[in-house]
Design an enzyme around this catalytic site. Structure first.
Site, PDB file in Angstrom:
ATOM      1  N   GLY A  25      34.650 -26.172  -0.047  1.00  0.00           N
ATOM      2  CA  GLY A  25      35.991 -26.213   0.548  1.00  0.00           C
ATOM      3  C   GLY A  25      35.965 -25.346   1.796  1.00  0.00           C
ATOM      4  O   GLY A  25      35.752 -24.134   1.714  1.00  0.00           O
ATOM      5  N   ALA A  26      36.122 -25.996   2.948  1.00  0.00           N
ATOM      6  CA  ALA A  26      36.049 -25.246   4.213  1.00  0.00           C
ATOM      7  C   ALA A  26      37.421 -25.166   4.861  1.00  0.00           C
ATOM      8  O   ALA A  26      37.558 -25.184   6.077  1.00  0.00           O
ATOM      9  CB  ALA A  26      35.039 -25.909   5.156  1.00  0.00           C
ATOM     10  N   GLY A  27      38.450 -25.085   4.019  1.00  0.00           N
ATOM     11  CA  GLY A  27      39.815 -24.933   4.525  1.00  0.00           C
ATOM     12  C   GLY A  27      40.064 -23.486   4.913  1.00  0.00           C
ATOM     13  O   GLY A  27      39.127 -22.740   5.235  1.00  0.00           O
ATOM     14  N   VAL A  30      40.970 -20.723   3.205  1.00  0.00           N
ATOM     15  CA  VAL A  30      40.333 -19.661   2.416  1.00  0.00           C
ATOM     16  C   VAL A  30      38.808 -19.777   2.496  1.00  0.00           C
ATOM     17  O   VAL A  30      38.106 -18.779   2.713  1.00  0.00           O
ATOM     18  CB  VAL A  30      40.786 -19.700   0.935  1.00  0.00           C
ATOM     19  CG1 VAL A  30      40.047 -18.642   0.125  1.00  0.00           C
ATOM     20  CG2 VAL A  30      42.285 -19.490   0.823  1.00  0.00           C
ATOM     21  N   ASP A  47      32.563 -29.309   2.793  1.00  0.00           N
ATOM     22  CA  ASP A  47      33.891 -29.920   2.670  1.00  0.00           C
ATOM     23  C   ASP A  47      33.733 -31.436   2.704  1.00  0.00           C
ATOM     24  O   ASP A  47      32.700 -31.947   3.164  1.00  0.00           O
ATOM     25  CB  ASP A  47      34.807 -29.460   3.808  1.00  0.00           C
ATOM     26  CG  ASP A  47      36.285 -29.561   3.446  1.00  0.00           C
ATOM     27  OD1 ASP A  47      36.915 -28.512   3.161  1.00  0.00           O
ATOM     28  OD2 ASP A  47      36.824 -30.698   3.437  1.00  0.00           O
ATOM     29  N   ARG A  70      50.077 -28.074  -2.622  1.00  0.00           N
ATOM     30  CA  ARG A  70      51.179 -28.871  -3.179  1.00  0.00           C
ATOM     31  C   ARG A  70      51.954 -29.524  -2.039  1.00  0.00           C
ATOM     32  O   ARG A  70      52.314 -28.855  -1.088  1.00  0.00           O
ATOM     33  CB  ARG A  70      52.081 -27.953  -3.991  1.00  0.00           C
ATOM     34  CG  ARG A  70      53.030 -28.709  -4.843  1.00  0.00           C
ATOM     35  CD  ARG A  70      53.420 -27.857  -6.028  1.00  0.00           C
ATOM     36  NE  ARG A  70      54.763 -28.192  -6.460  1.00  0.00           N
ATOM     37  CZ  ARG A  70      55.349 -27.607  -7.475  1.00  0.00           C
ATOM     38  NH1 ARG A  70      54.734 -26.651  -8.130  1.00  0.00           N
ATOM     39  NH2 ARG A  70      56.553 -27.960  -7.832  1.00  0.00           N
ATOM     40  N   HIS A 124      47.211 -15.720 -12.775  1.00  0.00           N
ATOM     41  CA  HIS A 124      47.642 -15.643 -11.383  1.00  0.00           C
ATOM     42  C   HIS A 124      48.892 -16.495 -11.225  1.00  0.00           C
ATOM     43  O   HIS A 124      48.825 -17.689 -11.038  1.00  0.00           O
ATOM     44  CB  HIS A 124      46.509 -16.174 -10.494  1.00  0.00           C
ATOM     45  CG  HIS A 124      46.800 -16.081  -9.038  1.00  0.00           C
ATOM     46  ND1 HIS A 124      47.165 -14.915  -8.423  1.00  0.00           N
ATOM     47  CD2 HIS A 124      46.754 -17.006  -8.057  1.00  0.00           C
ATOM     48  CE1 HIS A 124      47.329 -15.139  -7.131  1.00  0.00           C
ATOM     49  NE2 HIS A 124      47.091 -16.408  -6.883  1.00  0.00           N
TER      50      HIS A 124
HETATM   51  O1  TXD Z   1      44.263 -15.903  -5.500  1.00  0.00           O
HETATM   52  C1  TXD Z   1      43.854 -17.021  -5.426  1.00  0.00           C
HETATM   53  N1  TXD Z   1      42.992 -17.480  -6.310  1.00  0.00           N
HETATM   54  C2  TXD Z   1      44.312 -17.935  -4.344  1.00  0.00           C
HETATM   55  C3  TXD Z   1      44.140 -19.355  -4.525  1.00  0.00           C
HETATM   56  C4  TXD Z   1      44.717 -17.426  -3.096  1.00  0.00           C
HETATM   57  C5  TXD Z   1      44.901 -18.270  -2.036  1.00  0.00           C
HETATM   58  C6  TXD Z   1      44.676 -19.711  -2.110  1.00  0.00           C
HETATM   59  N2  TXD Z   1      44.497 -20.173  -3.433  1.00  0.00           N
HETATM   60  C7  TXD Z   1      44.112 -21.571  -3.618  1.00  0.00           C
HETATM   61  O2  TXD Z   1      42.843 -21.817  -3.013  1.00  0.00           O
HETATM   62  C8  TXD Z   1      45.037 -22.605  -2.997  1.00  0.00           C
HETATM   63  O3  TXD Z   1      46.178 -22.817  -3.797  1.00  0.00           O
HETATM   64  C9  TXD Z   1      44.120 -23.811  -2.984  1.00  0.00           C
HETATM   65  O4  TXD Z   1      44.054 -24.413  -4.263  1.00  0.00           O
HETATM   66  C10 TXD Z   1      42.752 -23.202  -2.656  1.00  0.00           C
HETATM   67  C11 TXD Z   1      42.337 -23.343  -1.190  1.00  0.00           C
HETATM   68  O5  TXD Z   1      43.340 -22.842  -0.357  1.00  0.00           O
HETATM   69  P1  TXD Z   1      43.283 -23.085   1.216  1.00  0.00           P
HETATM   70  O6  TXD Z   1      44.409 -22.342   1.825  1.00  0.00           O
HETATM   71  O7  TXD Z   1      41.907 -22.843   1.716  1.00  0.00           O
HETATM   72  O8  TXD Z   1      43.605 -24.655   1.285  1.00  0.00           O
HETATM   73  P2  TXD Z   1      43.187 -25.665   2.438  1.00  0.00           P
HETATM   74  O9  TXD Z   1      43.192 -24.967   3.770  1.00  0.00           O
HETATM   75  O10 TXD Z   1      44.035 -26.862   2.245  1.00  0.00           O
HETATM   76  O11 TXD Z   1      41.665 -26.023   2.129  1.00  0.00           O
HETATM   77  C12 TXD Z   1      41.257 -26.764   1.029  1.00  0.00           C
HETATM   78  C13 TXD Z   1      40.042 -27.529   1.461  1.00  0.00           C
HETATM   79  C14 TXD Z   1      40.311 -28.586   2.549  1.00  0.00           C
HETATM   80  O12 TXD Z   1      39.505 -28.347   3.676  1.00  0.00           O
HETATM   81  C15 TXD Z   1      39.947 -29.900   1.855  1.00  0.00           C
HETATM   82  O13 TXD Z   1      39.378 -30.869   2.743  1.00  0.00           O
HETATM   83  C16 TXD Z   1      38.938 -29.422   0.844  1.00  0.00           C
HETATM   84  O14 TXD Z   1      39.482 -28.209   0.330  1.00  0.00           O
HETATM   85  N3  TXD Z   1      38.706 -30.370  -0.233  1.00  0.00           N
HETATM   86  C17 TXD Z   1      37.470 -30.612  -0.736  1.00  0.00           C
HETATM   87  N4  TXD Z   1      36.281 -30.079  -0.431  1.00  0.00           N
HETATM   88  C18 TXD Z   1      35.218 -30.550  -1.112  1.00  0.00           C
HETATM   89  N5  TXD Z   1      35.313 -31.479  -2.079  1.00  0.00           N
HETATM   90  C19 TXD Z   1      36.504 -32.025  -2.416  1.00  0.00           C
HETATM   91  N6  TXD Z   1      36.598 -32.953  -3.372  1.00  0.00           N
HETATM   92  C20 TXD Z   1      37.649 -31.588  -1.728  1.00  0.00           C
HETATM   93  N7  TXD Z   1      38.964 -31.898  -1.807  1.00  0.00           N
HETATM   94  C21 TXD Z   1      39.596 -31.153  -0.883  1.00  0.00           C
END
Ligand code: TXD
Length: 312
Positions: free
Chosen positions: A7-9, A11, A31, A80, A173
């Site tokens: 996941g390269a979003g 976080v 990603d 969400r 959490h």
């Molecule tokens: O304390 C904690 N654990 C948390 C958790 C604190 C902050 C964020 N938290 C959770 O982490 C948040 O609720 C999300 O479930 C994740 C990731 O958060 P982020 O802010 O990084 O979300 P993004 O920016 O939407 O990035 C998610 C990335 C995005 O680039 C998608 O293309 C990718 O996930 N993605 C995937 N990558 C690989 N494989 C699959 N199947 C896939 N689906 C989506």
């Protein structure tokens, strides 16, 4: 050390950057969005000359590139969206976490998995079940984030250095997390001796709603600087076998009176993963809060098992 971040979003990419800046190892950033992880990795590499670090981050869309990783951080997931229920999010993210954990099992069978994807404690359970890894090699990052938020609020309220504040937050959490003022100190002095009860209550409430506060301000996403820093601290403790004592979502088999559930508890993290769960004494009120929080996680696990058709 080879560290893969799935996941390269927000976080994931920020975590990869922090790991690279600390020179923690060879980093793979994966990603599903085509070109995006490669683009971010290139951007980080190009920051290296001025920011003085050799990036070593490789962006990819292929799971074969995570082969033989020592550590895998799972941040992939969907945020969400309007109209989506909590249950929709749970099943979608569980699918993503299960795919990632299945790939780790196949390609990096000795890895330690650190889960970040929400709902955190349930996703950690999913990753643990799917990977089949021993419990000390699968845990979730949340307590470090919740406690660093609490530390910041305490330091701010007292106008003291964040470096001298320590805090402990247990439980799942979510809104039912359990910040522990009795175990929260400034250079060893419990905050119960430094702040009025009313102020402590306000800081506890702000900590519980810490994620929501940021979402309310950002509007288009959730927090990522503090979450990434928190995930990086856990990776660092593994890489350098630091044996940091931090809260993490761990599989419980009777500790704190909880069984067959993941919840945030104090653990020691070293080269092998979770080396020990540290049981601390809780009063009746704290025990009740932990029970409620663990029950919420249990409900999520049950929901996932039902949605997965009992096959999970
Ligand atoms: O304390 C904690 N654990 C948390 C958790 C604190 C902050 C964020 N938290 C959770 O982490 C948040 O609720 C999300 O479930 C994740 C990731 O958060 P982020 O802010 O990084 O979300 P993004 O920016 O939407 O990035 C998610 C990335 C995005 O680039 C998608 O293309 C990718 O996930 N993605 C995937 N990558 C690989 N494989 C699959 N199947 C896939 N689906 C989506």
């Amino acid at each position: 050390m080879k560290i893969s971040v799935i996941g390269a979003g927000n976080v994931g990419a920020t975590t990869a950057l922090m790991l690279a800046q600390q020179r923690l190892g060879e980093i793979v950033l994966l990603d599903i969005v085509e070109g995006m992880p490669e683009g971010k990795a290139l951007d980080m590499a190009e920051a290296g000359p001025v920011a003085r670090f050799e990036s070593g981050v490789r962006g990819t869309g292929k799971y074969e590139d995570i082969a033989e990783s020592d550590i895998v951080v799972i941040t992939a997931g969907l945020p969400r969206k309007p109209g989506m229920t909590r249950m929709d999010l749970l099943t979608k993210n569980a699918g993503i976490a299960a795919t990632a954990a299945g790939e780790v099992k196949k390609r990096a069978p000795k890895a330690i998995i650190v889960v970040v994807t929400n709902p955190l404690d349930v996703m950690t359970y999913v990753a643990w079940k799917t990977s089949g890894f021993p419990k000390h090699r699968v845990f979730g990052m949340a307590g470090v984030l919740d406690s660093t938020r609490f530390r910041y609020f305490v330091a701010d309220a007292l106008n003291v250095s964040v470096e001298d504040t320590q805090a402990m937050v247990l439980g799942g959490h979510g809104d039912t997390m359990v910040p522990l003022p009795r175990y929260t100190t400034v250079s060893g002095i419990p905050i119960t001796q430094l702040l009025p009860a009313e102020t402590i209550d306000q800081l506890v409430t702000r900590t519980r709603k810490g994620g929501t506060e940021i979402v309310g301000l950002l509007k288009t996403g959730s927090a990522y600087y503090a979450p990434a820093a928190s995930a990086a601290i856990m990776v660092e403790s593994i890489v350098f076998d630091k044996k940091r004592l931090v809260p993490a979502s761990a599989y419980l088999e009777g500790e704190f009176g909880q069984k067959d559930v993941f919840a945030g508890v104090p653990v020691i993290i070293g080269r092998k993963g979770i080396e020990r769960i540290v049981e601390v004494e809780l009063n009746d009120e704290e025990k009740a809060m932990l029970q409620k929080s663990a029950d919420d996680v249990r409900q999520g696990i049950t929901d996932w098992k039902q949605a997965a058709g009992g096959g999970a």
